[in-house]
Scaffold this motif. Structure first.
Motif, PDB file in Angstrom:
ATOM      1  N   ASP A 160     -17.395  48.781 -28.867  1.00 20.69           N
ATOM      2  CA  ASP A 160     -18.357  48.765 -27.770  1.00 20.69           C
ATOM      3  C   ASP A 160     -18.493  50.190 -27.233  1.00 20.69           C
ATOM      4  O   ASP A 160     -17.509  50.925 -27.192  1.00 20.69           O
TER       5      ASP A 160
ATOM      6  N   LYS B 128     -19.449  51.914 -23.834  1.00 17.26           N
ATOM      7  CA  LYS B 128     -19.693  51.518 -22.438  1.00 17.26           C
ATOM      8  C   LYS B 128     -20.300  52.604 -21.580  1.00 17.26           C
ATOM      9  O   LYS B 128     -20.742  52.334 -20.475  1.00 17.26           O
TER      10      LYS B 128
ATOM     11  N   GLY C 286     -21.583  47.873 -18.188  1.00 19.12           N
ATOM     12  CA  GLY C 286     -21.168  46.625 -18.835  1.00 19.12           C
ATOM     13  C   GLY C 286     -21.225  46.749 -20.344  1.00 19.12           C
ATOM     14  O   GLY C 286     -20.610  45.965 -21.063  1.00 19.12           O
TER      15      GLY C 286
ATOM     16  N   TYR D 233     -10.709  37.524 -25.448  1.00 20.23           N
ATOM     17  CA  TYR D 233     -11.185  38.841 -25.898  1.00 20.23           C
ATOM     18  C   TYR D 233     -10.102  39.865 -25.612  1.00 20.23           C
ATOM     19  O   TYR D 233      -9.554  39.896 -24.508  1.00 20.23           O
TER      20      TYR D 233
ATOM     21  N   GLU E 103      -7.663  45.695 -21.826  1.00 17.14           N
ATOM     22  CA  GLU E 103      -7.969  44.546 -20.968  1.00 17.14           C
ATOM     23  C   GLU E 103      -8.174  43.302 -21.807  1.00 17.14           C
ATOM     24  O   GLU E 103      -8.455  43.379 -23.000  1.00 17.14           O
TER      25      GLU E 103
ATOM     26  N   ASN F 129     -10.504  39.713 -21.730  1.00 13.68           N
ATOM     27  CA  ASN F 129     -11.582  38.972 -21.087  1.00 13.68           C
ATOM     28  C   ASN F 129     -11.475  37.515 -21.520  1.00 13.68           C
ATOM     29  O   ASN F 129     -10.914  37.217 -22.575  1.00 13.68           O
TER      30      ASN F 129
ATOM     31  N   ARG G  34     -13.909  35.369 -22.262  1.00 17.30           N
ATOM     32  CA  ARG G  34     -15.239  34.941 -22.741  1.00 17.30           C
ATOM     33  C   ARG G  34     -15.659  35.856 -23.867  1.00 17.30           C
ATOM     34  O   ARG G  34     -15.013  36.872 -24.120  1.00 17.30           O
TER      35      ARG G  34
ATOM     36  N   ALA H  76     -17.759  38.787 -25.505  1.00 17.68           N
ATOM     37  CA  ALA H  76     -18.139  40.054 -24.892  1.00 17.68           C
ATOM     38  C   ALA H  76     -19.631  40.290 -25.025  1.00 17.68           C
ATOM     39  O   ALA H  76     -20.283  39.813 -25.941  1.00 17.68           O
ATOM     40  N   ASP H  77     -20.120  41.041 -24.090  1.00 15.68           N
ATOM     41  CA  ASP H  77     -21.492  41.491 -24.089  1.00 15.68           C
ATOM     42  C   ASP H  77     -21.399  43.007 -24.240  1.00 15.68           C
ATOM     43  O   ASP H  77     -20.811  43.645 -23.361  1.00 15.68           O
ATOM     44  N   PRO H  78     -21.819  43.632 -25.295  1.00 19.11           N
ATOM     45  CA  PRO H  78     -22.672  43.123 -26.368  1.00 19.11           C
ATOM     46  C   PRO H  78     -21.952  42.623 -27.626  1.00 19.11           C
ATOM     47  O   PRO H  78     -22.609  42.106 -28.511  1.00 19.11           O
ATOM     48  N   GLU H  79     -20.623  42.742 -27.738  1.00 16.32           N
ATOM     49  CA  GLU H  79     -20.001  42.549 -29.054  1.00 16.32           C
ATOM     50  C   GLU H  79     -20.177  41.141 -29.640  1.00 16.32           C
ATOM     51  O   GLU H  79     -20.000  40.967 -30.842  1.00 16.32           O
TER      52      GLU H  79
HETATM   53  N1  GLY Z   1     -18.170  44.566 -23.778  1.00 13.96           N
HETATM   54  C1  GLY Z   1     -17.052  44.276 -22.987  1.00 13.96           C
HETATM   55  C2  GLY Z   1     -17.267  43.167 -22.055  1.00 13.96           C
HETATM   56  O1  GLY Z   1     -18.037  42.256 -22.295  1.00 13.96           O
HETATM   57  O2  GLY Z   1     -16.622  43.165 -21.028  1.00 13.96           O
END
Ligand code: GLY
Ligand code: AMP
Length: 360
Positions: free
Chosen positions: A211, A213, A225, A272, A286, A288, A290, A292-295
């Protein structure tokens, strides 16, 4: 099968596309109209994704059989817990398990408590006492707001924080806002992310992605994000080998086991891991709770096996290691964003997308 997709962004559009391939009947709860997602849905509830009562009522009224929660905010509001009371299973953790994302200090402490490798040197502060001394010791450091900030709560020394005073000031601001702040060692290396599905006991990986960022060209500027991401045909990344992937997967498996013990319930959903490959090995930046956005867009469109089968295995506790088969193709995702994205986005400016022209 009737599936509810919660959220209205590109990530949820991507999830819905994977479900549509399987012939699922899609219902969606989103705040603003995402035209692509609306097109795939049999019916849409236009409401805030964090309006738990409304979303649960809607899911019940449509006899939804499974819910896939896109963003983190409804997880923090306990949407999964409330859906469970209505006997609707979710791909997404309960409020308690979602602390893996919603509380930065929870994750750091979990890794320490269960002796899981991957933590950088860090400390959690709930009051300013000792902050200045701790920051001074580091030289290069990172200050992280305890709570959810849409990827924008992290500031790095030498980039966003020029002096020790800047670091202390920002850390105090975080304590004022969220009650706590994490200060940690600044790690040097290439970042990568792994999006695992998790049924509470087993984790199943997917192709790795990287990603980007930072808001500006050349990976500079404020953290956003996400601006774009890519993945490679061999499901690794050019700077990683199978051992690095194995280390990241092993950490994720250990986190899955630890959180079951810590919370007394299984973590079901996407886990994630944002990792960094340092000269000393793989470290966890980190987690997450859920996709990921955009992955997600680097991974789900490659899925050759059934998404519904995978999601059902998550909620039924029947996931197998290595489940899910992904095409051996490279992918690139690039965002078109409003001016000011990452600091103060300009709102209300129309964006025109020629969907036919960008079809593969
Ligand atoms: N691309 C990392 C996130 O969705 O937090
Ligand atoms: P996060 O919200 O925790 O993903 O952090 C956002 C971004 O800040 C990450 O993608 C990294 O680029 C950077 N970052 C966070 N923690 C660290 C760290 N300990 N060392 C270096 N960079 C970091």
């Amino acid at each position: 099968m009737k599936a509810l997709v919660v959220g209205g962004g590109a990530r949820e559009h991507c999830i819905a596309e994977a479900l549509a391939k399987d012939g699922a009947e899609i219902f969606c709860a989103m705040k603003n109209r995402n035209p692509g997602l609306a097109r795939l849905s049999k019916d849409v509830l236009y409401a805030s994704e964090t309006d738990v009562a409304k979303v649960v009522e809607y899911a019940k009224s449509k006899s939804v059989e499974i819910a896939i929660i896109g963003p983190e905010a409804p997880l923090e509001e306990g949407l999964v817990d409330e859906l469970a009371k209505a006997e609707i299973p979710s791909v997404g953790p309960t409020k308690s398990c979602a602390r893996l994302e919603t509380s930065k200090s929870f994750t750091r402490s979990l890794l320490d408590k269960y002796h899981i490798p991957g933590n950088p040197r860090h400390s959690v502060f709930r009051a300013p006492d000792g902050l200045r001394e701790f920051i001074r010791e580091f030289g290069e450091y990172v200050v992280k707001d305890e709570g959810l900030c849409g990827g924008k709560g992290v500031r790095l020394s030498g980039e966003h924080l020029a002096t020790v005073d800047d670091g202390v000031r920002y850390a105090e601001e975080c304590i004022g806002k969220s009650g706590a702040v994490v200060v940690e060692e600044k790690l040097i290396g290439e970042e990568f992310s792994i999006q695992c599905l998790c049924d509470g006991r087993t984790v199943a990986g997917s192709p790795l992605a990287q990603d980007h960022k930072r808001a500006y060209e050349g990976d500079t500027g404020p953290n956003t994000g996400g601006m774009g991401s890519y993945s490679d045909a061999n499901h690794l990344l050019p700077f990683l080998d199978n051992d690095d992937y194995g280390e990241a997967l092993d950490i994720t498996q250990k986190v899955c086991d630890a959180i079951r013990q810590e919370c007394g319930e299984p973590y079901k959903g996407v886990m994630y891991g944002g990792f960094i490959a340092t000269a000393e090995g793989v470290r966890l930046i980190e987690n997450n709770a859920r996709y990921a956005d955009p992955e997600v867009m680097n991974v789900l469109p490659l899925l050759e096996s059934s998404a519904l089968e995978l999601f059902s295995a998550v909620v039924d506790g029947k996931l197998r290691e290595g489940m899910g088969s992904y095409a051996r193709k490279a992918t690139v995702c690039k965002y078109v964003v409003p001016r000011g994205y990452g600091t103060k986005s300009e709102a209300g400016v129309p964006i025109t997308v020629d969907e036919t022209a960008i079809q593969a």
